[in-house]
Design an enzyme around this catalytic site. Structure first.
Site, PDB file in Angstrom:
ATOM      1  N   VAL A 130     -17.073  12.984   9.099  1.00  0.00           N
ATOM      2  CA  VAL A 130     -15.722  13.645   8.467  1.00  0.00           C
ATOM      3  C   VAL A 130     -14.780  13.690   9.218  1.00  0.00           C
ATOM      4  CG1 VAL A 130     -14.607  15.177   6.866  1.00  0.00           C
ATOM      5  CG2 VAL A 130     -17.080  14.330   6.395  1.00  0.00           C
ATOM      6  N   TYR A 138      -1.742  -0.637  11.214  1.00  0.00           N
ATOM      7  CA  TYR A 138      -2.010  -1.294   9.914  1.00  0.00           C
ATOM      8  C   TYR A 138      -0.895  -0.902   8.993  1.00  0.00           C
ATOM      9  CZ  TYR A 138      -3.569  -1.317   5.028  1.00  0.00           C
ATOM     10  OH  TYR A 138      -3.558  -1.545   3.837  1.00  0.00           O
ATOM     11  N   ASN A 141     -10.579  14.378   1.571  1.00  0.00           N
ATOM     12  CA  ASN A 141     -11.729  13.829   1.821  1.00  0.00           C
ATOM     13  C   ASN A 141     -13.231  14.462   1.464  1.00  0.00           C
ATOM     14  OD1 ASN A 141     -10.071  11.703   2.465  1.00  0.00           O
ATOM     15  ND2 ASN A 141     -10.170  12.077   4.731  1.00  0.00           N
ATOM     16  N   ASN A 158      -8.188   2.280  -3.248  1.00  0.00           N
ATOM     17  CA  ASN A 158      -8.883   1.765  -4.134  1.00  0.00           C
ATOM     18  C   ASN A 158     -10.663   2.111  -4.011  1.00  0.00           C
ATOM     19  OD1 ASN A 158      -7.835  -1.111  -5.746  1.00  0.00           O
ATOM     20  ND2 ASN A 158      -6.494   0.221  -4.639  1.00  0.00           N
ATOM     21  N   LYS A 189       1.871  -3.724   7.200  1.00  0.00           N
ATOM     22  CA  LYS A 189       1.860  -3.680   5.992  1.00  0.00           C
ATOM     23  C   LYS A 189       3.611  -3.540   5.579  1.00  0.00           C
ATOM     24  CE  LYS A 189      -0.566  -4.586   3.092  1.00  0.00           C
ATOM     25  NZ  LYS A 189      -1.044  -5.691   2.330  1.00  0.00           N
ATOM     26  N   THR A 235       0.759  -1.246  -0.019  1.00  0.00           N
ATOM     27  CA  THR A 235      -0.152   0.106   0.003  1.00  0.00           C
ATOM     28  C   THR A 235       0.760   1.273   0.058  1.00  0.00           C
ATOM     29  OG1 THR A 235      -1.487   1.450   1.383  1.00  0.00           O
ATOM     30  CG2 THR A 235      -0.074  -0.540   2.569  1.00  0.00           C
ATOM     31  N   ASP A 236       0.325   2.335  -0.385  1.00  0.00           N
ATOM     32  CA  ASP A 236       0.989   3.623  -0.548  1.00  0.00           C
ATOM     33  C   ASP A 236       1.099   4.106   0.982  1.00  0.00           C
ATOM     34  OD1 ASP A 236      -1.615   4.238   0.236  1.00  0.00           O
ATOM     35  OD2 ASP A 236      -1.710   5.993  -1.288  1.00  0.00           O
ATOM     36  N   GLU A 237       0.373   3.445   2.030  1.00  0.00           N
ATOM     37  CA  GLU A 237       0.427   3.896   3.394  1.00  0.00           C
ATOM     38  C   GLU A 237       1.805   3.773   3.938  1.00  0.00           C
ATOM     39  OE1 GLU A 237      -2.743   3.554   5.900  1.00  0.00           O
ATOM     40  OE2 GLU A 237      -4.288   3.500   4.041  1.00  0.00           O
TER      41      GLU A 237
HETATM   42  P1  NAD Z   1     -10.219  -6.537   2.488  1.00  0.00           P
HETATM   43  O1  NAD Z   1     -10.271  -6.139   4.078  1.00  0.00           O
HETATM   44  O2  NAD Z   1     -11.874  -6.411   1.893  1.00  0.00           O
HETATM   45  O3  NAD Z   1     -10.208  -8.167   2.302  1.00  0.00           O
HETATM   46  C1  NAD Z   1      -9.266  -8.857   2.901  1.00  0.00           C
HETATM   47  C2  NAD Z   1      -9.488 -10.321   2.691  1.00  0.00           C
HETATM   48  O4  NAD Z   1      -8.522 -11.109   3.389  1.00  0.00           O
HETATM   49  C3  NAD Z   1     -10.836 -10.939   3.280  1.00  0.00           C
HETATM   50  O5  NAD Z   1     -11.398 -11.651   2.242  1.00  0.00           O
HETATM   51  C4  NAD Z   1     -10.536 -11.601   4.450  1.00  0.00           C
HETATM   52  O6  NAD Z   1     -11.272 -12.883   4.700  1.00  0.00           O
HETATM   53  C5  NAD Z   1      -9.115 -12.152   3.933  1.00  0.00           C
HETATM   54  N1  NAD Z   1      -8.214 -12.418   4.994  1.00  0.00           N
HETATM   55  C6  NAD Z   1      -7.939 -11.810   6.263  1.00  0.00           C
HETATM   56  N2  NAD Z   1      -7.304 -12.465   7.238  1.00  0.00           N
HETATM   57  C7  NAD Z   1      -6.907 -13.629   6.578  1.00  0.00           C
HETATM   58  C8  NAD Z   1      -6.058 -14.705   7.103  1.00  0.00           C
HETATM   59  N3  NAD Z   1      -5.368 -14.638   8.242  1.00  0.00           N
HETATM   60  N4  NAD Z   1      -5.940 -15.615   6.068  1.00  0.00           N
HETATM   61  C9  NAD Z   1      -6.634 -15.850   4.801  1.00  0.00           C
HETATM   62  N5  NAD Z   1      -7.427 -14.705   4.538  1.00  0.00           N
HETATM   63  C10 NAD Z   1      -7.523 -13.796   5.337  1.00  0.00           C
HETATM   64  O7  NAD Z   1      -9.189  -5.704   2.074  1.00  0.00           O
HETATM   65  P2  NAD Z   1      -8.923  -5.260   0.581  1.00  0.00           P
HETATM   66  O8  NAD Z   1      -9.201  -3.860   0.868  1.00  0.00           O
HETATM   67  O9  NAD Z   1      -9.547  -6.043  -0.687  1.00  0.00           O
HETATM   68  O10 NAD Z   1      -7.437  -4.992   0.294  1.00  0.00           O
HETATM   69  C11 NAD Z   1      -6.795  -6.105  -0.229  1.00  0.00           C
HETATM   70  C12 NAD Z   1      -5.280  -5.882   0.001  1.00  0.00           C
HETATM   71  O11 NAD Z   1      -4.718  -4.628  -0.760  1.00  0.00           O
HETATM   72  C13 NAD Z   1      -4.527  -5.791   1.351  1.00  0.00           C
HETATM   73  O12 NAD Z   1      -3.357  -6.204   1.380  1.00  0.00           O
HETATM   74  C14 NAD Z   1      -4.633  -4.210   1.494  1.00  0.00           C
HETATM   75  O13 NAD Z   1      -3.578  -4.014   2.568  1.00  0.00           O
HETATM   76  C15 NAD Z   1      -4.263  -3.691   0.322  1.00  0.00           C
HETATM   77  N6  NAD Z   1      -4.459  -2.390  -0.040  1.00  0.00           N
HETATM   78  C16 NAD Z   1      -5.895  -2.096  -0.131  1.00  0.00           C
HETATM   79  C17 NAD Z   1      -6.278  -0.595  -0.495  1.00  0.00           C
HETATM   80  C18 NAD Z   1      -7.525  -0.173  -0.587  1.00  0.00           C
HETATM   81  O14 NAD Z   1      -7.785   0.862  -0.928  1.00  0.00           O
HETATM   82  N7  NAD Z   1      -8.600  -1.266  -0.042  1.00  0.00           N
HETATM   83  C19 NAD Z   1      -5.316   0.196  -0.724  1.00  0.00           C
HETATM   84  C20 NAD Z   1      -3.970  -0.204  -0.652  1.00  0.00           C
HETATM   85  C21 NAD Z   1      -3.397  -1.529  -0.487  1.00  0.00           C
END
Ligand code: NAD
Length: 323
Positions: free
Chosen positions: A205, A149, A248, A179, A153, A125-127
């Site tokens: 907010v 978090y 935001n 996303n 990551k 992630t960008d974070e």
């Molecule tokens: P999400 O929270 O919607 O989904 C996470 C999924 O992982 C879920 O289906 C959950 O059941 C599964 N999971 C969690 N713990 C688990 C474990 N121990 N074993 C197996 N499965 C497990 O997340 P998302 O928003 O789809 O994000 C997906 C990835 O992208 C993450 O790694 C997140 O850090 C990264 N990311 C997300 C965003 C965003 O804007 N959503 C931005 C940057 C990076």
């Protein structure tokens, strides 16, 4: 290609699985997901009988199960999404974040190494870069995460890179911006605000609402991962951005406008602890290789808001379960 996707029942993972099955007909996918509160098999109801898709319920911390799935399904490629992903939850309690994001990623890397995986894409992630005071971050910039978090990551991101340096496991790390799109759990800003407004509730907010994020339509993210899968170089990091930085408040006003509501529905609340002011990525590296976002924010946000309006039966049970 025999692809193992972790966390495929979550927001981005489920969009990615659908995108890959629709784009390629010579590929099989195993979705390995623990089904935490964020994992929802409903996200993939439309493709579950397609014949090239298998679901396995399991924890990424379970080495033996991960290993046996890799071997049973002859997996050659892993795209690793599974994570605890909600910043506010990590502030309330970070234990699960460290366990899943750090230990779980280590376990996935270890299982990939022991089973001779040919490509391992780690979704970061960008974070991990933290807040930028001025210019967008490049892949070479140092990591300076703020929340439990983003720190967990960053830990998993560095572990992934260490498996390339130490073991030559063909790992690629992608770092993407915020996303948005269909199937996002309704605790995250856009689906939370849309669903609140549909329920006649106000939208909270944080602080002044001036914090800035770059917004990436989830399908553009899927296209970028696919691109990296085919064109990326092991050991490299690729930033993935939408090129759509917004405060935001701008996002909030856009949602209000699309739903025909006014600013009286905004409620300013105490700022998030350690709230990063601005995330911004330079994704020139990926651009120079030939990828760029296809969707404009104005079009994709409208499509996204409409999706939540039309799919109340998808988000309502999740919101009620959470309450
Ligand atoms: P999400 O929270 O919607 O989904 C996470 C999924 O992982 C879920 O289906 C959950 O059941 C599964 N999971 C969690 N713990 C688990 C474990 N121990 N074993 C197996 N499965 C497990 O997340 P998302 O928003 O789809 O994000 C997906 C990835 O992208 C993450 O790694 C997140 O850090 C990264 N990311 C997300 C965003 C965003 O804007 N959503 C931005 C940057 C990076």
């Amino acid at each position: 290609m025999n692809l193992l996707v972790t966390g495929g029942c979550g927001f981005i993972g489920s969009n990615f699985i659908r995108y890959m099955l629709e784009t390629y007909n010579d590929l099989s996918i195993v979705n390995y997901d623990k089904l935490t509160y964020a994992g929802n098999p409903e996200n993939l109801k439309d493709i579950e009988d397609c014949g090239r898709y298998t679901f396995v319920q399991g924890d990424i911390c379970d080495f033996d199960l991960v290993s046996s799935v890799i071997s049973k399904y002859n997996i050659d490629t892993i795209v690793h999404f599974a994570a605890e992903s909600h910043v506010d939850r990590s502030i309330d309690g970070g234990y699960e974040f460290v366990k899943t994001n750090v230990l779980g990623t280590f376990t996935m890397l270890d299982a990939a190494l022991k089973n001779g995986i040919k490509r391992f894409i780690h979704i970061s992630t960008d974070e991990v870069y933290g807040s930028t005071p001025d210019k967008p971050f490049e892949e070479i910039d140092i990591l300076n995460p703020s929340s439990p978090y983003s720190s967990s990551k960053a830990g998993s991101d560095l572990l992934a890179l260490s498996f390339f340096t130490t073991h030559k496991l063909p790992v690629i790390v992608t770092r993407c911006t915020n996303n948005y799109g269909p199937y996002q759990y309704p605790e995250k800003l856009i689906p939370f605000f849309v669903s609140n407004l549909m329920e006649g509730k106000k939208v909270p907010v944080y602080g002044t609402g001036k914090n800035i994020r770059d917004w990436l339509y989830v399908i553009d993210h899927c296209r970028a991962i696919d691109f990296v899968l085919h064109n990326g170089i092991p050991g490299e990091i690729y930033n993935i951005g939408g090129g759509e930085e917004k405060t935001n408040l701008e996002i909030t006003y856009k949602i209000l406008e699309l739903l025909g509501k006014d600013e009286s529905m905004i409620e300013y609340v105490e700022d998030r602890k350690g709230h990063d002011f601005r995330y911004s990525l330079d994704f020139g590296k990926l651009r120079s290789m030939g990828w760029e976002p296809e969707y404009s924010f104005d079009d994709a946000i409208e499509e996204t808001v409409n999706w939540y309006v039309e799919n109340e039966s998808w988000w309502r049970p999740l919101k009620e379960r959470k309450a």
